[in-house]
Design an enzyme around this catalytic site. Structure first.
Site, PDB file in Angstrom:
ATOM      1  N   CYS A   1       0.838  -1.210   0.000  1.00  0.00           N
ATOM      2  CA  CYS A   1       0.000   0.000   0.000  1.00  0.00           C
ATOM      3  C   CYS A   1       0.870   1.255   0.000  1.00  0.00           C
ATOM      4  CB  CYS A   1      -0.985  -0.050   1.159  1.00  0.00           C
ATOM      5  SG  CYS A   1      -2.475   0.885   0.783  1.00  0.00           S
TER       6      CYS A   1
ATOM      7  N   HIS B   1      -3.557  -5.066   0.557  1.00  0.00           N
ATOM      8  CA  HIS B   1      -2.965  -5.611   1.793  1.00  0.00           C
ATOM      9  C   HIS B   1      -3.009  -7.137   1.805  1.00  0.00           C
ATOM     10  CE1 HIS B   1      -2.453  -1.840   4.021  1.00  0.00           C
ATOM     11  NE2 HIS B   1      -3.498  -1.427   3.331  1.00  0.00           N
TER      12      HIS B   1
ATOM     13  N   GLU C   1      -1.437  -9.059   3.614  1.00  0.00           N
ATOM     14  CA  GLU C   1      -1.216  -9.606   4.968  1.00  0.00           C
ATOM     15  C   GLU C   1      -2.506 -10.059   5.647  1.00  0.00           C
ATOM     16  OE1 GLU C   1      -0.938  -6.435   4.106  1.00  0.00           O
ATOM     17  OE2 GLU C   1      -1.318  -5.031   5.745  1.00  0.00           O
TER      18      GLU C   1
HETATM   19  N1  GLN Z   1      -1.936   6.777   2.818  1.00  0.00           N
HETATM   20  C1  GLN Z   1      -2.045   6.022   1.626  1.00  0.00           C
HETATM   21  C2  GLN Z   1      -3.411   6.182   0.997  1.00  0.00           C
HETATM   22  O1  GLN Z   1      -4.328   6.619   1.611  1.00  0.00           O
HETATM   23  C3  GLN Z   1      -1.752   4.558   1.853  1.00  0.00           C
HETATM   24  C4  GLN Z   1      -2.712   3.882   2.773  1.00  0.00           C
HETATM   25  C5  GLN Z   1      -2.209   2.565   3.305  1.00  0.00           C
HETATM   26  O2  GLN Z   1      -1.036   2.271   3.242  1.00  0.00           O
HETATM   27  N2  GLN Z   1      -3.099   1.749   3.849  1.00  0.00           N
HETATM   28  O3  GLN Z   1      -3.584   5.853  -0.147  1.00  0.00           O
END
Ligand code: GLN
Length: 526
Positions: free
Chosen positions: A376, A501, A503
């Protein structure tokens, strides 16, 4: 058949009620029952999405895009189930539902009160999964005696009164502390805690005692007598080297039979002991890899709980021990420290703090051909890094960190601005990605379409794909052919960034391909 097991906690917080409940659930599952778990958190936040991971640990995201407490991750991993909105409740969310109803005039002029309106709503949620499973295990967050937990405890009491005795079991998880000066385990805190519970009208059927030392028979007798619980229902839960050993520890004390006896249920199939064996085989290692997680919350393991689990699960499948260390992205000697690792992972995150360190870690991994996984925000950092250092787009950035950047390589796309449901403008929950063939992603997943969990607002800006792809940095998977989901780099043994994600989708014996790939790549350079 709808049966309910309530888990409450006493004495102190962080006793592992979730793990105890999930372990009981696992045993019932191994007897063939369909089990699921529901969490009730007494705090006023409507969901934990906005809570600081320093205080509360990671935000776990379900397939349907619910932002929840990390306990749902424990439930999913232990029980190999998928959770959803119905598995997580907070006082804030419950009050909001009742207040909204009141505003709509549903209560017809009645005075809206904790009893019965809030408790009715809580009880309605106790039975939310009754058609989906045989046994719902219901974990009440917090500790007995907390003011904010009272409506939940009261709801358990009412629920007991309104349902058949044999459909409900109550387990209290407490601490039996060891007093070094006296060289003794003490039962008094447990006695007080159970007294408090009984004052509310809940008499536990079983007490799970967290302890550093074995409880001898006299201690068990004492707890049994003072707490009004049968002696064989006083269960010892010693600290374990792996949480996945707890089900077997409970099994050896007949917890499964005691629970089934009270609930008047018979096993649905022959008990499947192979799970215990498989879990044991997970801790047989013949090699070790060192992995650095470069993040903002270096001091708190729980902030990256699912990543930690995913790495360990993946490593175990490769008979490897993953030595996972957290390096603060603001650490002045970050690069010096990174030299000692076989793989680098940059996890998700929000806000600009520590971004430069994360970008430096990407540069280091890219230039030195160290296996790299960006998740992410970690993926977004890899896009920024490649834009600045490979495509020479000086000052390239995400508009999250620099609104006026000349090169907004990560930004909120117009499509994203229109997503109003589920958490405002956040892309939350499962979205599909189509993977291009002959890429690292395809090599790892071995399929062309994956469905992964998202939690972000910003995206890689498609306008910059062409210029980036000229440098060897490329997109290997898209959502609906438009939104970049996975990025990679040519001529690197393992460099992959994912907008989602992975994970949240690892379970023991079912490692996620991306984590397994990372460990495999790390093994090649040790
Ligand atoms: N801050 C980034 C976004 O909003 C990544 C978010 C995250 O890593 N979950 O896109």
């Amino acid at each position: 058949m709808a049966k309910y097991v309530f888990i409450t906690g006493g004495v102190v917080s962080s006793l592992g009620k979730g793990i105890s409940g999930a372990s009981v659930g696992k045993l019932l599952q191994l007897h063939g029952f369909k089990v699921n778990m529901i969490k009730f958190d007494p705090y006023i936040n409507v969901d934990p999405g906005t809570m600081n991971p320093y205080q509360h640990g990671e935000v776990f995201v379900t397939v349907d895009g619910t932002e929840s407490d990390l306990d749902l991750g424990t439930y999913e991993r232990f029980l190999d189930v998928y959770t959803s909105k119905a598995n997580t409740n907070t006082a804030g969310d419950i009050y909001q539902t009742v207040i909204n109803r009141e505003r709509m005039g549903v209560y017809d002029g009645a005075t809206v009160q904790v009893i019965p309106h809030i408790t009715d709503e809580i009880k309605r949620r106790f039975i939310a999964l009754k058609n989906d499973c045989d046994i719902s295990i219901i974990e009440i967050g917090g500790t007995v005696g907390d003011i904010e937990g009272l409506p939940f405890m009261e709801s358990v009491r009412q629920f007991q009164l309104e349902n058949n005795k044999e459909d409900i079991l109550s387990i209290h998880v407490t601490l039996v502390p060891y007093i070094t000066a006296a060289r003794e385990l003490k039962t008094k805190p447990t006695q007080h805690s159970v007294n408090k519970l009984r004052e509310i009208g809940i008499s536990p059927d079983m007490i799970i005692c967290r302890t550093e030392y074995q409880l001898d028979d006299s201690l068990k007798k004492k707890i049994s007598l003072f707490c009004n619980v049968k002696e064989d229902c006083v269960i010892e839960a010693l600290d374990a080297s792996s949480i996945y050993y707890i089900p077997e520890a409970l099994y050896k004390q007949n917890v499964d039979s005691l629970v089934m006896e009270k609930l008047k249920i018979k096993p649905k199939r022959k008990f499947d002991k192979t799970w215990f064996k498989k879990i044991k085989s997970m801790s047989k290692f013949d090699k070790t890899v060192k992995i650095a997680i470069v993040g903002k919350y270096a001091d708190l393991k729980d902030a990256y709980k699912s990543i930690d689990e995913s790495l360990n699960i993946a490593a175990a499948e490769l008979k490897t021990k993953a030595e996972v260390h957290y390096l603060g992205s603001e650490d002045k000697d970050l690069i010096g420290k990174l030299k000692h690792y076989n793989a680098i992972l940059v996890p998700g995150g929000f806000g600009h703090r520590g971004i430069n360190g994360k970008i430096k870690a990407v540069t280091y991994a890219r230039e030195n051909k160290i296996p790299f996984l960006g998740i992410c925000l970690g993926m977004q950092c890899s896009v920024i890094e490649a834009s600045r250092n490979l495509a020479n787009l000086e000052g390239a950035n995400s508009t999250e960190f620099d609104k006026n950047t000349k090169y907004p390589v990560i930004k909120i796309l117009d499509e994203q601005k229109n997503i109003k449901y589920r958490g405002g403008t956040m892309r939350l929950g499962n979205y599909k990605a189509e993977i291009k063939k002959s890429t690292l992603a395809h090599n790892l997943y071995k399929i062309e379409e994956v469905d992964e969990r998202h939690r972000h607002r910003y995206e890689m800006n498609p306008e910059f794909i062409e210029i980036l792809e000229k440098t060897g940095f490329f997109v290997s998977a898209y959502h609906k052919g438009i939104l970049p989901e996975i990025v990679e780099i040519k001529n690197h043994p393992f460099f992959i960034g994912v907008q989602f994600h992975p994970e949240f989708d690892s379970r023991p014996m079912k490692a996620h391909p991306l984590f397994k790939g990372l460990i495999n790549a790390a093994l090649k350079i040790i």
